[in-house]
Design an enzyme around this catalytic site. Sequence first.
Site, mmCIF file in Angstrom:
data_model
loop_
_atom_site.group_PDB
_atom_site.id
_atom_site.type_symbol
_atom_site.label_atom_id
_atom_site.label_comp_id
_atom_site.label_asym_id
_atom_site.label_seq_id
_atom_site.Cartn_x
_atom_site.Cartn_y
_atom_site.Cartn_z
ATOM 1 N N LYS A 5 0.853 -1.192 0.000
ATOM 2 C CA LYS A 5 0.000 0.000 0.000
ATOM 3 C C LYS A 5 0.886 1.237 0.000
ATOM 4 O O LYS A 5 1.926 1.261 0.681
ATOM 5 C CB LYS A 5 -0.887 0.009 1.254
ATOM 6 C CG LYS A 5 -2.059 0.984 1.183
ATOM 7 C CD LYS A 5 -3.170 0.436 0.305
ATOM 8 C CE LYS A 5 -4.483 1.195 0.554
ATOM 9 N NZ LYS A 5 -5.564 0.662 -0.321
ATOM 10 N N THR A 65 -4.646 -4.770 1.287
ATOM 11 C CA THR A 65 -3.875 -3.531 1.432
ATOM 12 C C THR A 65 -4.654 -2.488 2.227
ATOM 13 O O THR A 65 -4.049 -1.622 2.869
ATOM 14 C CB THR A 65 -3.470 -2.962 0.061
ATOM 15 O OG1 THR A 65 -4.632 -2.620 -0.697
ATOM 16 C CG2 THR A 65 -2.630 -3.970 -0.707
#
Length: 308
Positions: A5, A65
């Site tokens: 992420k 994520t």
Amino acid sequence: MNYGKENVAVYRTYATPLEGVRTIPESSFDGRDNVLFGLDVRVQVEGEEFLPSFSEGDNTKVVATDSMKNFILHHAGEYDGATLEGFLEFVGSGFLDTYSQMSAVEVSADEIRFDELPVPEDDGDGYEASDLVFRVSDNESGYGSISLTRDDGTPVITDQTSGVTGLELVKVEGSSFTGYVQDEYTTLPEREDRTLYISLDIFWSYDDPEDALGEDPERYVPSEQVRDIAHVVFDEVDSNSIQDLIYQIGLRVLERYPQLASVRFEANNRTWLSVRDDLDGDASVLREPPAPTGFQQFSMDRGDLDEQ
């Protein structure tokens, strides 16, 4: 094989102040209050157990994520340290402690800086910095990257980089560019004195990556001090190229911080072009350079300092 992420903006109010840093002649910086502690975070994770998610569409071991984002935000409230790098190590170790399918983690971040703003003192005699209102800075910012893996089940740092990025400096005189190759492709005139405008990113690594965390503040290298070294050396040195300038900055950084193993530069030449030199005195008119622009990259270590 990795995933993760990025662009996770996190803000913490009233984080632990950074105190006890060693001062240097080039800088007045001796710590920060951390009333606002802001970071733009990127996390990247690795592990063989994630292969089925790529090869078979099997997400059994996948940590979403979005969950990574929430993990980072939550840990901003748990972190009791005072530095960007310390927070990255705290989050990275937390991922490895929580998710056994992760074999390695890299966490990096750009600092989101805030400028102090002056307000009148209570007695009306002068100004002081507000402890409530800040301005989001458009200036340079700190950077950090920490990579971790496990050693006998315990998270350990395998790589570390700190930095200051987005530094833009202009010197109105005292810089030259002469003596370069002259051939049929050369149209650029030599300049014995020029207004030099550079953008600069500076990165450094410690001999002991634990020093980057700031737990011993006297061994921590604040990005604000490295920023100040850059502009002080720029002021002091009559350089014959950007390469010459960044080498001198690197020597000074290594001289001031014996705990550093290396320093690395990424520079870009944004020097303005002269339009009028016929004005009185040293006055001139300049304009922005057209694309393309030149760049310089250079790494140096303690061996370069020892040779001086």
